[in-house]
Design an enzyme around this catalytic site. Structure first.
Site, PDB file in Angstrom:
ATOM      1  CD  GLU A 251     -66.449  -1.139  92.121  1.00  4.71           C
ATOM      2  OE1 GLU A 251     -66.892  -1.650  91.007  1.00  4.71           O
ATOM      3  OE2 GLU A 251     -66.210  -1.939  93.276  1.00  4.71           O
ATOM      4  CD  GLU A 256     -64.494  -4.763  97.944  1.00  8.52           C
ATOM      5  OE1 GLU A 256     -65.069  -5.318  97.214  1.00  8.52           O
ATOM      6  OE2 GLU A 256     -63.775  -4.208  97.696  1.00  8.52           O
TER       7      GLU A 256
END
Ligand SMILES: *[C@@H]1O[C@H](CO)[C@@H](O)[C@H](O)[C@H]1NC(C)=O
Ligand SMILES: *[C@@H]1O[C@H](CO)[C@@H](O)[C@H](O)[C@H]1NC(C)=O
Ligand SMILES: *[C@@H]1O[C@H](CO)[C@@H](O)[C@H](O)[C@H]1NC(C)=O
Ligand SMILES: *[C@@H]1O[C@H](CO)[C@@H](O)[C@H](O)[C@H]1NC(C)=O
Ligand SMILES: *[C@@H]1O[C@H](CO)[C@@H](O)[C@H](O)[C@H]1NC(C)=O
Ligand SMILES: *[C@@H]1O[C@H](CO)[C@@H](O)[C@H](O)[C@H]1NC(C)=O
Ligand SMILES: *[C@@H]1O[C@H](CO)[C@@H](O)[C@H](O)[C@H]1NC(C)=O
Length: 439
Positions: A251, A256
């Site tokens: 991933e 974020e």
């Protein structure tokens, strides 16, 4: 005027004090030079020169060592959001709205919808905006006595291999995971058992049906949402899980963040983070070996737009904001991921101890990051996976508690006012998205 011609006043003779003693006169041209003075002179300038030359060489090799994408970049996606909501999310468009309420494996508290309340286009920008579920069904239904079924749940679309009749299902004998399906597509509120309906509605959109790259570049210009417990993300997942289910196939998290204010001790909105998630088992995610962050000293990422970029090929992967100098992750693929992970040799998988073998043994140093990945942009709210650590910043729930989502909902008076009043502040606002394939 009076004058006295012929009479000169006798001048007082000034005597040179210097001439009195010739030995005191400076005669530098006859002096013997101090050899140490000469040495120190050349030493000083020599060292200064060496320093300058050395740093020039260092800069040169530093510059040369920055790995750059070796090849041409062919455009895969160029989305400026200059049309309207119906076009951006229309059939065969670039964007697929994922609709689920099961927390996406992270225990997230929001449900993601296909509503234009939560994802829409305005003035050339894409907005992902969280709203209160109570606005739709009322607060008492959120807390008790209501069954919420997502009629347009996309679990079946995103888990095609599990569907009865799918070629993979018949080939591998996979059966439809009814429990996972119901947990992702429906919720019941019951004050006796403590379950509630997800109290916030938000959005998660992806290019899973339209665009993916295997090596290349991604650039997203966005303004981050401001508000406690908001978790915006720009990230990528593998199209085909070539090496198995998460995290076996990896991933890529390009950005974020946490919407909490600058004083939040767990890195609030003045921090952005980039990372790679990978590992041989779900509980052996080695993200701690491949992550980094960038921070703003006097401002934050909700104040204005910034560009979040991924550069990736078979020899390196770099994630940065605005400039390569502001890198969150700069990873040279100079070692296989299995040895990078430094995993234990024997682990407990469920109840059985197993000898851990390298799942990427037949790959390269880039494996599992050597397959096509698609892009996801989402705005999550809360979670129980540790993204918001317990006991930090007056967090109103404990990750291990079965009442986590309920306690979050009960603390609405604390967090909702921090989301702003105009819809703009709490939104993840995206100016453009570009993807290129290395070709
Ligand atoms: C948007 O939210 C309002 C309630 O705040 C609701 O009445 C309306 O149906 C929603 N619109 C859509 C498209 O879901
Ligand atoms: C998903 O698939 C299951 C099993 O085939 C089916 O029962 C269910 O109605 C499907 N749900 C949706 C929303 O398509
Ligand atoms: C609605 O969701 C609940 C909770 O997941 C589930 O038990 C129920 O079967 C769902 N109803 C329908 C019609 O899918
Ligand atoms: C609510 O939960 C309690 C305890 O788990 C259970 O006994 C009851 O049947 C549930 N109520 C409904 C309406 O499902
Ligand atoms: C993913 O797998 C499917 C089925 O094997 C294949 O048709 C498709 O081309 C693959 N997609 C990518 C991006 O590799
Ligand atoms: C770990 O256990 C799960 C569930 O039993 C199984 O599916 C998986 O293949 C196991 N993984 C390894 C590496 O043995
Ligand atoms: C690696 O390749 C060998 C030979 O083709 C195969 O037997 C083995 O299963 C492969 N291992 C993995 C983890 O894919």
């Amino acid at each position: 005027m009076s004058n006295t011609p012929g009479v000169l006043k006798k001048a007082k003779r000034l005597r040179s004090t210097l001439l009195e003693d010739p030995s005191t006169i400076d005669k530098p041209w006859v002096a013997v030079k101090d050899p140490f003075l000469r040495i120190s002179y050349w030493l000083t300038w020599g060292i200064a020169f060496l320093g300058i030359a050395g740093s020039a060489i260092r800069c040169y090799f530093g510059y040369k060592s920055v790995l750059m994408l070796d090849g041409n970049l062919c455009p895969v996606l160029d989305e400026e959001f200059n049309t309207d909501t119906d076009t951006v999310f229309g059939t065969n468009s670039n964007w697929f709205r994922e609709v689920e309420l099961g927390g996406y494996g992270n225990g997230e508290f929001e449900m993601t919808t296909s509503s234009s309340n939560n994802s829409y286009v305005q003035n050339g920008y894409l907005y992902l905006t969280p709203t209160l579920t109570a606005d739709e069904i009322g607060q008492s239904n959120v807390m008790n006595g209501y069954t919420y079924n997502l009629t347009d749940c996309t679990y079946n679309v995103t888990n095609p291999a599990t569907l009865p009749g799918s070629s993979t299902a018949s080939a591998t004998g996979t059966t439809f995971d009814a429990t996972a399906y119901y947990q992702s597509c429906g919720a019941v509120s019951n004050s006796t058992s403590g379950t509630i309906i997800n109290p916030v509605q938000s959005a998660r959109i992806s290019t899973r049906n339209s665009a993916s790259i295997r090596y290349g570049k991604v650039e997203v210009r966005a303004k981050l949402p401001r508000g406690d417990w908001l978790w915006p993300a720009i990230w990528m997942l593998p199209v085909n899980n070539t090496y198995g289910a998460w995290p076996l196939s990896g991933e890529i998290d390009i950005m974020e963040s946490r919407g909490n204010g600058r004083t939040y001790p767990g890195q609030g909105i003045n921090y952005v983070r980039g990372s790679l998630n990978w590992g041989p088992l779900p509980f052996l995610n080695a993200v701690a070996k491949t992550f980094g962050w960038w921070t703003q000293r006097r401002t934050d990422y909700g104040e204005g737009f910034h560009t979040y970029t991924l550069e990736w090929d078979s020899s390196f992967l770099r994630i940065y904001t605005d400039s390569r100098l502001n890198y969150m992750l700069d990873l040279n693929f100079n070692e296989p991921f299995f040895s990078r992970g430094d995993f234990p040799t024997v682990v407990e998988n469920g109840t059985a101890p197993i000898v851990l073998t390298n799942p990427w043994v037949n790959g390269t140093n880039a494996t599992p990051f050597d397959q096509p990945f698609y892009l996801i942009i989402n705005l999550a709210v809360g979670s129980t996976n540790g993204w918001f650590p317990d006991n930090m910043g007056d967090k109103p729930w404990l990750d291990g508690s079965s009442d986590a989502m309920k306690n979050f909902a009960l603390a609405q008076d604390q967090w909702y006012p921090t989301w702003g009043s105009d819809g703009e502040e709490k939104s993840l606002v995206v100016d453009y998205v570009k993807m290129w394939q290395l070709c």
